[in-house]
Design an enzyme around this catalytic site. Structure first.
Site, short mmCIF file in Angstrom:
data_model
loop_
_atom_site.label_atom_id
_atom_site.label_comp_id
_atom_site.label_asym_id
_atom_site.label_seq_id
_atom_site.Cartn_x
_atom_site.Cartn_y
_atom_site.Cartn_z
N PHE A 1 -6.93 -12.23 9.58
CA PHE A 1 -5.93 -12.85 10.25
C PHE A 1 -5.80 -12.28 11.61
O PHE A 1 -5.95 -13.11 12.54
CB PHE A 1 -4.59 -12.62 9.21
CG PHE A 1 -3.42 -12.72 10.03
CD1 PHE A 1 -2.88 -13.75 10.76
CD2 PHE A 1 -2.17 -11.59 9.98
CE1 PHE A 1 -1.81 -13.76 11.36
CE2 PHE A 1 -1.09 -11.85 10.51
CZ PHE A 1 -0.80 -12.74 11.28
N ASP B 1 -19.91 -4.09 5.29
CA ASP B 1 -18.86 -3.25 4.94
C ASP B 1 -18.82 -1.90 5.64
O ASP B 1 -19.95 -1.16 5.83
CB ASP B 1 -18.82 -2.84 3.47
CG ASP B 1 -17.72 -2.55 2.61
OD1 ASP B 1 -17.13 -1.25 3.23
OD2 ASP B 1 -17.17 -3.10 1.77
N ILE B 2 -17.78 -1.56 6.19
CA ILE B 2 -17.67 -0.35 7.13
C ILE B 2 -17.91 0.90 6.31
O ILE B 2 -17.90 2.13 6.94
CB ILE B 2 -16.11 -0.21 7.93
CG1 ILE B 2 -14.96 -0.22 6.99
CG2 ILE B 2 -16.20 -1.27 9.01
CD1 ILE B 2 -13.83 0.09 7.62
N ALA C 1 -10.46 -3.81 10.30
CA ALA C 1 -10.96 -3.79 8.74
C ALA C 1 -10.39 -2.85 8.01
O ALA C 1 -10.28 -1.66 8.46
CB ALA C 1 -12.78 -3.36 8.81
N ALA C 2 -9.68 -3.14 7.06
CA ALA C 2 -9.21 -2.35 6.11
C ALA C 2 -8.66 -2.95 4.87
O ALA C 2 -8.74 -4.21 4.47
CB ALA C 2 -7.75 -1.98 6.95
N TYR D 1 -1.24 3.48 0.89
CA TYR D 1 -1.72 2.72 2.16
C TYR D 1 -1.14 3.19 3.52
O TYR D 1 -1.88 3.55 4.59
CB TYR D 1 -1.20 1.34 1.99
CG TYR D 1 -1.17 0.24 3.16
CD1 TYR D 1 -2.64 0.06 3.87
CD2 TYR D 1 -0.22 0.01 4.03
CE1 TYR D 1 -2.63 -0.89 4.74
CE2 TYR D 1 -0.24 -0.54 5.16
CZ TYR D 1 -1.41 -1.12 5.59
OH TYR D 1 -1.66 -2.01 6.73
N ILE E 1 13.34 -14.63 -2.51
CA ILE E 1 14.07 -13.42 -1.95
C ILE E 1 14.42 -12.27 -2.90
O ILE E 1 15.33 -12.70 -3.78
CB ILE E 1 15.35 -13.91 -0.84
CG1 ILE E 1 14.75 -14.89 0.24
CG2 ILE E 1 15.98 -12.56 -0.33
CD1 ILE E 1 16.05 -15.35 1.02
N ARG F 1 13.40 -5.18 -5.07
CA ARG F 1 12.19 -4.56 -5.66
C ARG F 1 12.02 -2.97 -5.30
O ARG F 1 12.77 -2.59 -4.09
CB ARG F 1 11.07 -4.97 -4.98
CG ARG F 1 10.83 -6.48 -5.43
CD ARG F 1 9.46 -7.12 -4.84
NE ARG F 1 9.29 -7.05 -3.27
CZ ARG F 1 8.77 -7.76 -2.53
NH1 ARG F 1 7.57 -8.30 -3.10
NH2 ARG F 1 8.69 -7.93 -1.42
#
Length: 315
Positions: free
Chosen positions: A12, A52-53, A75-76, A142, A201, A266
């Site tokens: 993206f 692939d890194i 890339a992640a 993350y 939502i 959430r």
């Protein structure tokens, strides 16, 4: 001609950066394993390597062949949920993969690396807007795996003289963002609007975020090639928009009246978050050029054309 290697260049944000680099006459090399990126996103003027890194030997071959002047690293592994369920894979991609890139940059004389970090490194804010002096306190693997490479950037600069700039993005949106999987709320809402589905939502919708258009992010990356050495910058609008307001604006642009469906809040969702962009304004001379309304208008137009094209191909 200046050569820039972009990791995640089929994704993206990465593909939008590639487009802008090519518009500005850079020679661009794209590395992407296409796990989430799409081959059709890659600008045809770019040189593409499926890689692939985490594959250091393959990376070295590419760096030896292309000899890039600069690296822009996007890339992640980007899924928060996946980072929780499989933290080892998250760390392998985001930490060890970045280390592989840093080693290649060191070995092959790259002038500078631009690293895409995230607002996820900050965690639950104690004050707003969040500036770069804010103490880092990530709430997920993350967030940890996006923050850790920032320390390695600093270390490689001190030990080997490798120049860098870290860009911490707020909530990115725009063309080519995948509405499925870990897609952002803008992409998900846009997809649902165009399909006539309700906008889901979680909570009361009063939670706020800082939505930054992808073309503004791309511009920041271009500027960082020559400015902001050894610094960290928030790339954001420095403003808040509630999820309720977001749904209203999208309905207005789409000339629709699809009402939200509210579900329970959430666990772990942050109530309010927005980032100060004052440092980027002062030191990079960067500021967002797209208002939220204009960015959403362009995003909705992109997906409308995409969906119309898909319908015609199946007709």
């Amino acid at each position: 001609m200046t050569k820039v290697l972009v990791t995640g260049g089929a994704g993206f944000i990465g593909s939008n950066i590639v487009d802008k680099l090519i518009d500005e006459k850079y020679y661009v090399v794209v590395i992407d394993n296409l796990s989430t990126g799409k081959i059709e996103n890659i600008n045809k003027a770019a040189v593409f390597y499926g890689c692939d890194i985490t594959d250091i030997e393959r990376l070295k071959i590419i760096f030896r062949t292309e000899e890039p002047d600069y690296v822009i690293h996007h890339a992640a592994q980007i899924s928060v949920q996946n980072s929780v369920s499989n933290p080892s894979n998250d760390a392998r991609n985001n930490i060890l993969g970045t280390l592989n890139l840093l080693e290649c940059c060191r070995e092959f004389g790259v002038k500078k690396i631009i690293y895409a970090s995230s607002a996820a490194v900050y965690g639950d804010p104690e004050y707003l807007p969040i500036d770069e002096r804010y103490s880092v306190n990530p709430l997920s693997p993350y967030g940890i795996s996006k923050h850790t490479p920032e320390h390695y950037m600093e270390m490689y600069a001190e030990l080997y003289g490798l120049n860098y700039t870290v860009l911490r993005y707020s909530n990115a949106y725009g063309p080519r963002q995948d509405p499925l999987g870990e897609g952002g709320v803008v992409a998900i809402f846009t997809n649902n609007l165009l399909l006539g589905k309700p906008l889901v939502i979680y909570g009361d919708g009063k939670q706020t975020r800082d939505f930054i258009y992808v073309e503004d992010i791309a511009k920041a990356n271009i500027i960082a090639l020559s400015k902001g050495d050894r610094e960290i910058f928030n790339i954001s609008t420095s403003s808040q928009t509630s999820v309720n307001e977001l749904s209203e604006i999208l309905n207005e642009i789409n000339q629709s009246v699809i009402k939200p469906v509210y579900l329970p809040e959430r666990h772990g969702d942050i109530k309010d978050s927005y980032l100060s962009n004052e440092k980027a304004l002062n030191q990079l001379g960067w500021k967002p050029e797209f208002s939220l309304y204009k960015g959403l208008e362009l995003t909705l137009r992109y997906y409308s054309l995409l969906y119309d094209s898909a319908e015609k191909s199946y007709a």
